[in-house]
Scaffold this active site. Structure first.
Site, PDB file in Angstrom:
ATOM      1  N   ARG A 270     -67.704   8.385 -12.865  1.00 28.90           N
ATOM      2  CA  ARG A 270     -68.859   9.131 -12.381  1.00 28.90           C
ATOM      3  C   ARG A 270     -70.191   8.499 -12.802  1.00 28.90           C
ATOM      4  NH1 ARG A 270     -65.554  11.917 -15.567  1.00 28.90           N
ATOM      5  NH2 ARG A 270     -66.207  12.584 -17.659  1.00 28.90           N
ATOM      6  N   GLU A 355     -67.525  17.266 -13.968  1.00 27.65           N
ATOM      7  CA  GLU A 355     -66.374  16.517 -14.493  1.00 27.65           C
ATOM      8  C   GLU A 355     -66.642  16.114 -15.954  1.00 27.65           C
ATOM      9  OE1 GLU A 355     -64.620  12.536 -12.856  1.00 27.65           O
ATOM     10  OE2 GLU A 355     -63.578  14.167 -11.820  1.00 27.65           O
ATOM     11  N   LYS A 506     -53.118  16.558  -9.471  1.00 22.36           N
ATOM     12  CA  LYS A 506     -52.545  15.322  -8.930  1.00 22.36           C
ATOM     13  C   LYS A 506     -51.029  15.330  -9.098  1.00 22.36           C
ATOM     14  CE  LYS A 506     -56.420  12.127  -9.885  1.00 22.36           C
ATOM     15  NZ  LYS A 506     -56.845  10.957 -10.695  1.00 22.36           N
TER      16      LYS A 506
END
Ligand code: F6P
Length: 539
Positions: A270, A355, A506
Site C-alpha cells: 500500500r 489495511e 483468501k
C-alpha cells in the site's frame, strides 16, 4: 530497534484529554471563533505550497497541547527516527518500513541489514527511466514492430490503487500512451478492457510483489492466452514485463529477466507506488514527472521528520483523528477533494489507512480495549454535495472531514474554478456555522418546517489548500497521508505494516473455488451452503 509499546490509555495525557473532553465537548466552534480573533492564524500551518487550516475543529489551544503531550508520552519522535532509519519496526514480519527511502536523494544513506539500499533503489529507478523512455519514444516495439499505444497494469491492492490513482490525478501531464488498469478477477471487467486492445500495440505490466495473488495471476494468465490467440510464445517477452520480488515465477510466465523490475520486502504494497510498482505512472506521464512526484514526497518526508510537532501537518492531522475517534467516538472520517483529478484518492486512502490501522491487537500482543483504525471514505466535491452532504450537515453522526482544494486550476478556466472553490469554502463555513432557528424564521419558513430547516453546525473540517495540482504537490499530499497513518498507528500502539487480516478470506476463497469447480459439497453453515447450492444450480 522496535517501536516502544506504550498503551495510550495509560498515559497521563490520555487522562487529561478525557477530562478536557468532558469540559469542551459541547462547545460550539462559533463561540471559540468569537472568543479568539486569532484562532484561524493559531490553528493553521503554512508550509511551501500547502496551507492547512485546522481551526474549524472541536478543539481549543489546550486540546492541541494535550494531544502533543500524548505524542511525547508515546515517544513519537523515537518512532519517526526508527521509521526513517530502517529499523525493523514491522516487527511481526521482521522488516523495516522504508517507502521513504524510495524517494530519498542519491547521496542518502539508509541501511537494511548493514547494506546501504539507496544505490540499488536508484539503479531500479534508472531501469524504469530507460524502459519508460524507450516505450514512450517508440524505440521499443511489439512483435510486429509496431509502436506501443496502450499500457495495461495488471495488479490489485497496492499494485493497482496507487498507480491508478496517480495516473488519473496526473492526467493533465499524460503522454500519448493509453493506460488501463485490470485489477478485479471479475472476468467481465477484464473483457471490457481487452476488447478495446490491439495485442500488437499493447504492453502488459504484471505487478505483484509475490507473483501469486489469485486475481492478478488469473488475469495475467487469461490475458496471456488471449494474446497467444494472435501470436506465439516468442512474442510474450516483447509485450509482458513484471514488477515483483519473485523472479523465478515471473520468468516461468515467459518474462525475460531484464524485464523483471525488482521490489523489496521492506516496502509494503500500500506504500509501493514510489517503487517499480509505479512503472505504469512513469510510462503514462513520463519519467521526469514520476521523479517530480517522488521529489514532492521527499519534501514532505523532511517536513515530517524535522518540523516541530505543533507545526507538523501529518502529526496534527493524525492527532485530530485520534481526538475524534477516541474521545468523540466518531468512527469514520471523510476526505473530499475538490478536484475531479483526485477521483480515486479516497479509494487509495482506504487501503493505505484501513489495511494499516484496522487492527485490534496491540504491539504487546494484547487485545485492544479502545478504538483504532478509522473508516475512511469520500468522493470529490462538488459531486459529493449532491450525494451525502445531507447526512454530514443534518444527520446524527459526527464525521470529521478533510477538504482538499487547489488555488489554481490546470486548464485555466477561472469562471469554473471560482465556482468550484466557492463551494469548497462555503461548505466548510456552513458545516461550522449551520443555520439557527432565528435565521430560519427570518427566512419566513412555515412554522411546521422550521425544525427541518435548522442546521446545528459544529461539524469539524480541516481545509488543505494547495497552490496547484502537480506531480510535486501530489507527492507531498500522498506522503502527508502516509505519515498521518504512521502517527495514528504509533499512538494506538498497533503494528500498521502487516495485513494478516486479508489471509482468511483468501484461504476460504481457494477452498470454495475447489468446491465450486468440482461441483462438490463441503461442510458449511446453512447460509453458505444454500447460497452455494443456488449458485451451482444457476451458473
Ligand atoms: O490486500 C492484501 C495485499 O497483500 C496488499 O497488501 C497488496 O497490496 C495486494 O494484496 C497485492 O499483493 P501483491 O502485490 O503481492 O500481488
Amino acid at each position: 530497534m522496535p517501536l516502544k509499546k506504550t498503551n495510550p490509555v495509560t498515559t497521563k495525557a490520555w487522562k487529561k484529554l478525557a477530562e478536557h473532553f468532558n469540559l469542551i465537548k459541547d462547545v460550539h466552534m462559533k463561540d471559540s471563533f468569537a472568543q479568539n480573533p486569532n484562532r484561524a492564524e493559531e490553528l493553521s500551518i503554512k508550509w511551501e505550497d500547502f496551507y492547512v487550516d485546522y481551526s474549524k475543529h472541536r478543539i481549543t489551544n489546550e486540546t492541541i497541547e494535550l494531544l502533543l503531550e500524548l505524542a511525547e508520552e508515546v515517544d513519537l519522535k523515537d518512532a519517526i527516527s526508527k521509521y526513517f532509519d530502517g529499523d525493523n519496526i514491522n516487527e511481526t514480519e521482521n522488516r523495516a518500513v522504508l517507502h521513504t527511502a524510495l524517494r530519498a536523494p542519491k547521496d542518502s544513506q539508509v541501511y537494511v541489514e548493514g547494506k546501504n539500499v539507496i544505490p540499488e533503489i536508484h539503479e531500479v529507478k534508472k531501469k524504469i527511466e530507460v524502459f519508460s523512455q524507450s516505450v514512450e519514444s517508440g524505440n521499443l516495439r511489439g512483435y510486429s514492430n509496431k509502436v506501443f499505444t496502450d499500457i495495461v497494469n495488471i495488479g490489485i491492492g497496492g499494485s493497482d490503487l496507487g498507480p491508478s490513482m496517480v495516473v488519473e490525478a496526473l492526467s493533465y501531464y499524460k503522454n500519448h500512451l493509453n493506460t488501463h488498469f485490470i485489477s478485479n478477477v471479475d472476468g467481465d471487467h477484464l473483457h471490457e478492457i481487452i476488447k478495446k486492445l490491439n495485442p500488437e500495440t499493447t504492453l502488459f505490466v504484471i505487478v505483484s510483489k509475490t507473483f501469486t495473488t489469485q486475481e492478478t495471476m488469473s488475469n495475467a494468465n487469461t490475458i496471456r492466452a488471449w494474446f497467444l490467440n494472435t501470436s506465439d510464445v516468442e512474442a510474450i517477452p516483447k509485450h509482458f514485463v513484471a514488477v515483483s520480488t519473485n523472479l523465478e515465477k515471473a520468468k516461468s510466465f515467459g518474462i525475460h529477466e531484464e524485464n523483471v523490475f525488482p521490489m523489496w520486502n521492506w516496502v509494503g504494497g500500500r506504500f509501493s507506488l514510489w517503487s517499480a510498482v509505479g512503472l505504469s505512472i512513469s510510462l503514462s506521464v513520463g519519467h521526469d514527472n514520476f521523479e517530480r512526484l517522488l521529489e514532492g514526497a521527499h519534501e514532505m518526508d523532511l517536513h515530517f521528520k524535522d518540523e516541530a510537532f505543533h507545526n507538523n501537518m501529518p502529526v496534527i492531522t493524525a492527532l485530530l483523528s485520534v481526538w475524534y475517534n477516541n474521545f468523540f467516538k466518531s468512527e469514520t472520517e471523510v476526505v473530499i477533494p475538490y478536484s475531479q483529478y483526485l477521483n480515486q484518492f479516497a479509494t487509495f486512502l482506504q487501503q493505505a489507512t484501513m489495511e494499516s490501522n484496522g487492527k485490534s491487537i496491540d504491539r504487546n500482543g494484547d487485545p485492544i480495549a479502545y478504538q483504532t483504525g478509522t473508516i475512511v471514505w469520500g468522493e470529490p466535491g462538488t459531486n459529493s454535495q449532491h450525494a451525502f452532504f445531507q447526512l454530514i450537515h443534518q444527520g446524527t453522526k459526527l464525521i470529521p472531514a478533510e477538504f482538499i482544494g487547489f488555488s489554481k486550476s490546470l486548464h485555466g478556466n477561472k469562471e469554473h474554478h471560482d465556482k468550484l472553490m466557492s463551494n469548497f469554502f462555503a461548505q466548510t463555513e456552513a458545516l461550522l456555522h449551520g443555520k439557527s432557528r432565528d435565521q430560519v424564521v427570518r427566512e419566513g419558513k412555515g412554522e411546521n418546517l422550521i425544525n427541518y430547516m435548522i442546521f446545528s453546525g459544529n461539524n469539524p473540517t480541516t481545509t488543505i489548500l494547495i497552490n496547484q495540482l502537480s506531480p510535486e504537490s501530489l507527492g507531498k499530499l500522498i506522503a502527508l497521508y502516509e505519515h498521518k497513518i504512521f502517527v495514528q498507528g504509533v499512538v494506538w500502539n498497533i503494528f500498521s505494516f502487516d495485513q494478516f487480516g486479508v489471509e482468511l478470506g483468501k484461504q476460504l476463497a481457494n477452498s470454495t473455488l475447489e468446491e465450486v469447480s468440482a461441483n462438490a459439497n463441503y461442510e458449511h453453515d446453512s447460509s453458505t451452503s444454500a447460497l452455494l447450492h443456488h449458485y451451482k444450480q444457476s451458473r
